[in-house]
Design an enzyme around this catalytic site. Structure first.
Site, PDB file in Angstrom:
ATOM      1  CB  SER A   1      41.106  38.136  44.728  1.00 46.27           C
ATOM      2  OG  SER A   1      41.003  38.932  45.883  1.00 46.27           O
ATOM      3  CB  THR A   2      44.986  37.754  47.687  1.00 47.19           C
ATOM      4  OG1 THR A   2      44.204  38.780  48.278  1.00 47.19           O
ATOM      5  CG2 THR A   2      46.356  37.699  48.327  1.00 47.19           C
ATOM      6  CG  HIS A  28      38.900  41.450  43.182  1.00 49.17           C
ATOM      7  ND1 HIS A  28      38.742  40.373  44.003  1.00 49.17           N
ATOM      8  CD2 HIS A  28      37.772  41.517  42.429  1.00 49.17           C
ATOM      9  CE1 HIS A  28      37.563  39.801  43.762  1.00 49.17           C
ATOM     10  NE2 HIS A  28      36.963  40.483  42.806  1.00 49.17           N
ATOM     11  CG  MET A 121      41.631  37.351  50.854  1.00 49.47           C
ATOM     12  SD  MET A 121      42.046  38.636  52.048  1.00 49.47           S
ATOM     13  CE  MET A 121      42.490  39.970  50.971  1.00 49.47           C
ATOM     14  CG  ASP A 124      33.526  39.035  43.163  1.00 43.64           C
ATOM     15  OD1 ASP A 124      32.301  39.046  42.918  1.00 43.64           O
ATOM     16  OD2 ASP A 124      34.363  39.670  42.499  1.00 43.64           O
TER      17      ASP A 124
END
Length: 181
Positions: A1-2, A28, A121, A124
């Site tokens: 993710s981020t 992501h 973030m 998940d």
């Protein structure tokens, strides 16, 4: 993710070509970006890194990145593992979703697994980790808060009690290799 592409570059760049397992990754990203990410990372690593393709057999020493817009599931046929892509509904707001990947590995029921949750973030991956840990065949490494861009996903995994080891980004590859011994 981020923060994931940077984190993936660090971890994958430190794994040896002869790593005795396939590696599957959810980042992501939307469609169209994961293939270029895989190509870039492949050029910076000793292992082979590629975007996963429907039905392909997973090989040791190769990392497979879930295509943007597709869930990546792992299925077995005999002793071999294969990638299965699924364009189903987003899970936790994501497609691909870490929970879908981890859940598919848990459904195999017989695989020893090293699961890694890095910067990002949300939460998940936490439900999938719960499924893996119930089987008792998973070791879970979380990126430590100190090196995360966003300490969401690792924090959720730690809070759920699913993490065996929290380490800084620069130590994740060493932890993976130690669990493989």
């Amino acid at each position: 993710s981020t923060g994931g592409p940077r984190a993936l570059q660090k971890v994958l760049g430190e794994l040896p070509r002869a790593i005795p397992a396939p590696i599957v990754i959810v980042q992501h990203m939307p469609p169209g970006f994961t293939k270029s990410l895989a190509t870039r990372l492949d050029g910076l690593s000793d292992i082979t890194i590629k975007e996963a393709e429907q039905g392909e057999k997973l090989k040791k020493g190769t990392a497979y990145i879930a295509p943007g817009g597709q869930h990546l599931k792992i299925v077995s046929k005999g002793d071999d593992l294969f990638a299965q892509l699924d364009g189903g509904e987003p899970v936790n707001g994501h497609r691909p979703s870490v929970d879908v990947l981890f859940g598919s590995i848990a459904a195999l029921g017989h695989q020893n697994t090293i699961a890694v949750i890095m910067t990002g973030m949300g939460s998940d991956g936490t439900k999938g980790l719960a499924s893996l840990k119930r089987l008792g065949r998973a070791r879970v490494i979380a990126e430590a808060e100190e090196t995360c861009i966003v300490y969401g996903m690792p924090k959720a995994a730690v809070a759920g009690g699913y993490v065996d080891q929290s380490v800084e980004l620069g130590e994740i590859s060493h932890s993976i290799l130690n669990y493989l011994r």
